[in-house]
Enzyme design. Structure first.
Site, PDB file in Angstrom:
ATOM      1  N   ASN A   9       0.867  -0.544  -0.160  1.00 32.78           N
ATOM      2  CA  ASN A   9       0.243  -0.397  -0.242  1.00 32.78           C
ATOM      3  C   ASN A   9       0.559   1.584   0.292  1.00 32.78           C
ATOM      4  O   ASN A   9       1.690   1.699   0.708  1.00 32.78           O
ATOM      5  CB  ASN A   9      -1.033   0.003   1.560  1.00 32.78           C
ATOM      6  CG  ASN A   9      -2.361   1.037   1.575  1.00 32.78           C
ATOM      7  OD1 ASN A   9      -1.950   2.311   0.374  1.00 32.78           O
ATOM      8  ND2 ASN A   9      -2.730   1.413   2.539  1.00 32.78           N
ATOM      9  N   LYS A  11      -0.459   3.795  -0.802  1.00 36.07           N
ATOM     10  CA  LYS A  11      -0.559   5.536   0.208  1.00 36.07           C
ATOM     11  C   LYS A  11      -0.488   6.681  -1.104  1.00 36.07           C
ATOM     12  O   LYS A  11      -0.221   6.485  -1.930  1.00 36.07           O
ATOM     13  CB  LYS A  11      -0.019   5.710   1.579  1.00 36.07           C
ATOM     14  CG  LYS A  11      -0.527   4.459   2.568  1.00 36.07           C
ATOM     15  CD  LYS A  11       0.008   4.789   3.765  1.00 36.07           C
ATOM     16  CE  LYS A  11      -0.017   3.520   4.420  1.00 36.07           C
ATOM     17  NZ  LYS A  11      -0.424   3.746   6.129  1.00 36.07           N
ATOM     18  N   HIS A  97      -9.774   1.077   4.388  1.00 43.95           N
ATOM     19  CA  HIS A  97      -8.722   1.765   4.824  1.00 43.95           C
ATOM     20  C   HIS A  97      -8.954   2.510   6.171  1.00 43.95           C
ATOM     21  O   HIS A  97      -9.948   3.453   6.202  1.00 43.95           O
ATOM     22  CB  HIS A  97      -7.415   1.939   4.161  1.00 43.95           C
ATOM     23  CG  HIS A  97      -6.087   1.779   4.811  1.00 43.95           C
ATOM     24  ND1 HIS A  97      -5.833   2.900   5.285  1.00 43.95           N
ATOM     25  CD2 HIS A  97      -5.019   1.868   4.929  1.00 43.95           C
ATOM     26  CE1 HIS A  97      -4.750   2.643   6.421  1.00 43.95           C
ATOM     27  NE2 HIS A  97      -3.907   1.512   5.556  1.00 43.95           N
ATOM     28  N   GLU A  99      -7.483   5.314   7.124  1.00 44.56           N
ATOM     29  CA  GLU A  99      -7.335   6.590   6.984  1.00 44.56           C
ATOM     30  C   GLU A  99      -8.704   6.992   5.723  1.00 44.56           C
ATOM     31  O   GLU A  99      -8.593   8.462   6.372  1.00 44.56           O
ATOM     32  CB  GLU A  99      -5.838   6.365   6.264  1.00 44.56           C
ATOM     33  CG  GLU A  99      -4.338   6.103   6.954  1.00 44.56           C
ATOM     34  CD  GLU A  99      -3.420   5.462   6.463  1.00 44.56           C
ATOM     35  OE1 GLU A  99      -3.472   5.452   4.899  1.00 44.56           O
ATOM     36  OE2 GLU A  99      -2.770   5.115   7.034  1.00 44.56           O
ATOM     37  N   GLU A 169      -6.456  -3.996  10.215  1.00 48.76           N
ATOM     38  CA  GLU A 169      -5.192  -3.879  10.178  1.00 48.76           C
ATOM     39  C   GLU A 169      -5.304  -2.882  11.911  1.00 48.76           C
ATOM     40  O   GLU A 169      -6.468  -2.019  11.295  1.00 48.76           O
ATOM     41  CB  GLU A 169      -5.250  -2.852   9.249  1.00 48.76           C
ATOM     42  CG  GLU A 169      -4.516  -3.002   8.113  1.00 48.76           C
ATOM     43  CD  GLU A 169      -4.535  -2.277   7.367  1.00 48.76           C
ATOM     44  OE1 GLU A 169      -3.102  -2.854   7.244  1.00 48.76           O
ATOM     45  OE2 GLU A 169      -4.857  -0.739   6.940  1.00 48.76           O
ATOM     46  N   GLY A 175       1.596   2.288  10.566  1.00 52.50           N
ATOM     47  CA  GLY A 175       2.765   3.038  10.835  1.00 52.50           C
ATOM     48  C   GLY A 175       3.153   3.758  12.027  1.00 52.50           C
ATOM     49  O   GLY A 175       4.380   4.827  12.278  1.00 52.50           O
ATOM     50  N   SER A 215       2.411  -1.796  10.573  1.00 48.84           N
ATOM     51  CA  SER A 215       4.532  -2.059  10.610  1.00 48.84           C
ATOM     52  C   SER A 215       4.682  -3.395  10.258  1.00 48.84           C
ATOM     53  O   SER A 215       5.826  -4.400  11.288  1.00 48.84           O
ATOM     54  CB  SER A 215       4.284  -1.966  12.214  1.00 48.84           C
ATOM     55  OG  SER A 215       3.803  -0.067  12.306  1.00 48.84           O
TER      56      SER A 215
END
Ligand code: PGA
Length: 253
Positions: A9, A11, A97, A99, A169, A175, A215
């Site tokens: 990904n 991003k 996702h 985000e 996730e 991250g 991660s």
């Protein structure tokens, strides 16, 4: 046998030239994918065609979009439809996702519409779920993730659900360099599989790939992927480094 998947990904990272170089390096690096293993690259929209061209003819390697809209076409300035993605040969789309849920307010019900339109166009959704830190600290992550699955996926038929890939996730591990422990990952993946088994039966549940994200790095991928209910990973930061993502592909079981 369910697929084992290493999904990158990117991003909102990299210029076109950097993306091209990254793919060239990964293609050139020694890696092997057996029949039940896939590598998927979720790249920004402007690079989809470039990635498709670079990876064309590579066995078990696919390009994914990072999002799509829930409508077929029309006056939705700035959005990208599944029909557009299909027309350039895209077969996977990352949906929901954390985000996008957080910064763009994507709800479970809105994501259900996106899942539907992807399946209508024969595109595999990589459906993300996972809890924020306060939910984990309150030990209510199962209820939280269970609701995400129920509200976005459980309207699907058994035939449809096996076409969906799940990515668990935990938001607190994305991250942050903080991975869920192997046990925490296995525990949640087993819970997710149980939810599918309860709804669709064990045989169907055993066909569904459940990726771990948060991660995943070159040095922890093998241990996480070795968990019985973990079928690979959705990888952000480490997917931007050719050697690291190659090692992660090679860590698939
Ligand atoms: P990370 O991101 O690997 O950088 O934690 C994972 C993701 O958000 O998909």
């Amino acid at each position: 046998m369910r697929k084992q998947i290493a999904a990158a990904n990117w991003k909102m990272n990299l210029t076109l030239a950097q993306g091209e170089q990254l793919l060239d390096e990964i293609i050139a690096a020694p890696h092997s994918l057996s029949n039940n293993q896939l590598a998927v690259f979720a790249v920004p929209f402007p690079y989809l065609t470039m990635a498709q061209q670079k990876l064309s003819g590579k066995q078990n390697v696919f390009v994914a979009a990072q999002n799509c809209y829930s409508k077929k076409s029309g006056a939705y300035t700035g959005e990208v439809s599944v029909e557009m993605l299909q027309s350039i040969g895209i077969q996977y789309v990352v949906l929901g996702h954390s985000e996008r849920r957080e910064y763009f307010n994507e709800s479970n019900h809105f994501l259900a519409e996106k899942v539907n339109i992807c399946l209508e166009y024969n595109i595999t959704p990589i459906f993300c779920c996972g809890e924020p830190l306060h939910i984990r600290e309150a030990d209510t992550q199962n209820e939280f993730v269970g609701k995400q699955l129920e509200e976005s996926l459980f309207h699907l038929s058994a035939g449809q659900i096996t076409k969906v890939v799940i990515a668990y996730e935990p938001i607190w591990a994305i991250g942050t360099g903080k991975t869920a422990s192997n046990e925490q990952a296995q525990e949640m993946h087993a819970f997710i599989r149980q939810q599918f088994a309860a709804k669709y039966g064990e045989a169907v549940a055993n066909e569904i790939s459940i990726l771990y994200g948060g991660s995943v790095k070159a040095n922890n991928a093998s241990a996480i992927f070795a968990q019985p209910d973990v079928d690979g990973g959705l990888v952000g930061g480490a997917s931007l480094i050719a050697n690291d993502f190659t090692a992660i592909i090679n860590a698939l079981k």
